[in-house]
Design a protein around this motif. Sequence first.
Motif, short mmCIF file in Angstrom:
data_model
loop_
_atom_site.label_atom_id
_atom_site.label_comp_id
_atom_site.label_asym_id
_atom_site.label_seq_id
_atom_site.Cartn_x
_atom_site.Cartn_y
_atom_site.Cartn_z
N VAL A 1 0.70 -2.25 3.62
CA VAL A 1 -0.53 -2.69 4.26
C VAL A 1 -1.59 -1.61 4.11
CG1 VAL A 1 -1.62 -3.40 6.43
CG2 VAL A 1 0.72 -4.13 5.90
N ASP A 2 -2.65 -1.94 3.40
CA ASP A 2 -3.74 -1.00 3.19
C ASP A 2 -5.06 -1.73 3.38
OD1 ASP A 2 -3.94 -2.56 0.93
OD2 ASP A 2 -3.14 -1.04 -0.44
N ALA A 3 -6.16 -1.09 3.01
CA ALA A 3 -7.47 -1.70 3.20
C ALA A 3 -7.61 -3.00 2.40
CB ALA A 3 -8.56 -0.72 2.80
N ASP A 4 -7.04 -3.01 1.19
CA ASP A 4 -7.11 -4.23 0.38
C ASP A 4 -6.37 -5.38 1.05
OD1 ASP A 4 -8.61 -2.95 -1.54
OD2 ASP A 4 -6.89 -2.47 -2.83
N THR A 5 -5.23 -5.07 1.65
CA THR A 5 -4.45 -6.11 2.33
C THR A 5 -5.24 -6.70 3.49
OG1 THR A 5 -2.42 -4.90 1.80
CG2 THR A 5 -2.26 -6.61 3.48
N LEU A 6 -5.85 -5.85 4.27
CA LEU A 6 -6.62 -6.32 5.42
C LEU A 6 -7.82 -7.15 4.97
CD1 LEU A 6 -6.53 -3.09 7.63
CD2 LEU A 6 -5.15 -5.16 7.87
N ARG A 7 -8.47 -6.71 3.89
CA ARG A 7 -9.61 -7.46 3.37
C ARG A 7 -9.18 -8.84 2.88
NH1 ARG A 7 -12.15 -4.12 -1.07
NH2 ARG A 7 -10.17 -4.63 -2.06
N ASP A 8 -8.10 -8.89 2.13
CA ASP A 8 -7.62 -10.18 1.62
C ASP A 8 -7.19 -11.11 2.77
OD1 ASP A 8 -8.06 -9.35 -0.95
OD2 ASP A 8 -5.97 -8.84 -1.37
N THR A 9 -6.59 -10.53 3.80
CA THR A 9 -6.17 -11.34 4.95
C THR A 9 -7.38 -11.94 5.66
OG1 THR A 9 -4.21 -9.96 5.26
CG2 THR A 9 -4.90 -11.30 7.12
N LEU A 10 -8.43 -11.14 5.81
CA LEU A 10 -9.65 -11.63 6.44
C LEU A 10 -10.28 -12.76 5.62
CD1 LEU A 10 -11.87 -11.43 8.60
CD2 LEU A 10 -12.93 -9.63 7.23
N LEU A 11 -10.31 -12.58 4.32
CA LEU A 11 -10.90 -13.60 3.45
C LEU A 11 -10.07 -14.89 3.46
CD1 LEU A 11 -12.01 -11.30 0.50
CD2 LEU A 11 -13.51 -12.63 1.99
N LEU A 12 -8.76 -14.73 3.49
CA LEU A 12 -7.90 -15.91 3.60
C LEU A 12 -8.17 -16.66 4.91
CD1 LEU A 12 -4.53 -14.54 2.20
CD2 LEU A 12 -5.77 -16.53 1.31
N GLY A 13 -8.51 -15.91 5.95
CA GLY A 13 -8.84 -16.55 7.23
C GLY A 13 -10.04 -17.47 7.12
N ARG A 14 -10.99 -17.13 6.27
CA ARG A 14 -12.13 -18.01 6.05
C ARG A 14 -11.69 -19.35 5.45
NH1 ARG A 14 -16.00 -16.46 9.38
NH2 ARG A 14 -16.82 -14.37 8.95
N LEU A 15 -10.75 -19.28 4.52
CA LEU A 15 -10.25 -20.50 3.91
C LEU A 15 -9.44 -21.32 4.91
CD1 LEU A 15 -9.18 -19.16 0.40
CD2 LEU A 15 -11.39 -20.11 1.12
N ASP A 16 -8.74 -20.65 5.80
CA ASP A 16 -8.03 -21.36 6.86
C ASP A 16 -9.01 -22.07 7.78
OD1 ASP A 16 -5.66 -22.07 8.38
OD2 ASP A 16 -6.35 -20.62 9.87
N GLN A 17 -10.14 -21.43 8.06
CA GLN A 17 -11.18 -22.08 8.86
C GLN A 17 -11.69 -23.35 8.17
OE1 GLN A 17 -14.28 -19.20 9.51
NE2 GLN A 17 -13.01 -17.90 10.83
#
Length: 213
Positions: A176-192
Motif C-alpha cells: 500500500v503506497d500513494a499510488d494504491t490510495l490514489r487508485d482506490t479513491l478513483l475507483l470510488g468515483r466509479l462505484d458512485q
Amino acid sequence: MVADSRIAALVRDLSGRTDQALASLVVEQLAATAAGVRLARSAAAGELAPAVARQRMGAVEHEGDAGRALLVKRLRRSVSSPIDREDLFRLSRAVDDVLDALRDFVREFDLFQAAPSPAYAPVLDALAASLDHLSEAVRLLPAAPRRAADEALLAKKPGVRPRYQHAVADLLGGPVDADTLRDTLLLGRLDQAGTSLAAAVDALADGVVKRFQ
C-alpha cells in the motif's frame, strides 16, 4: 393562437407522441453518459491523454445537461408522460449523477496525475453494459412498459459494485503506497457512478409498477 397551441399539445399527448419524445430525451442523456464512460476508459487505459479526456468530458457533460434541461422543460408543459413525472424526473436526475461521477473520475485522474492501470477496466466495462440495458429499457418504455422494467433490471446484472470490490481487494492485497490510495479513491468515483445507475433503474421500475401493475 394560444388555444390552438394547447390543442396541438393535447393531441400530441393523447397520441403518445409526447411519451416517445420524453423517452427519447432520456435516451440522449444516456448516450452522453455512455460517451463519458468511453472517455474514462480511454484515459484509464492510456489511450488518451488525461488532460484531453478532461476537456472532452466538459463537452459531453454540457450535452447531458442540455438534454436534461430540455426534458424538465417539456415535463412542465406535457399532460402525459411514459411514467409518473416524479419517477421520470428521478430517472433523469440519477442518470445525470452517473455522468457527474464520471466527470469527477476523469478530472481527478488528470489532477492526480494517475498512471494508466488495468484496475479500472472491469468496473468501466460493467458500467458500459449496464448503460446499454438501461438505454434499451427507456426506448421500450412508451410502447412496452413491462418489458422496459424487465430490461432495466438487467442493468444491474453486470455487477458494478462487485467488480469495484474485487478491484479494491486486488489493490490492497499488495504493498500500500500513494499510488494504491490514489487508485482506490478513483475507483470510488466509479462505484458512485454505479450507485447512481442503480438508482436510475429503480426509478424506472418503480414508475412502471405504480402506473401499470
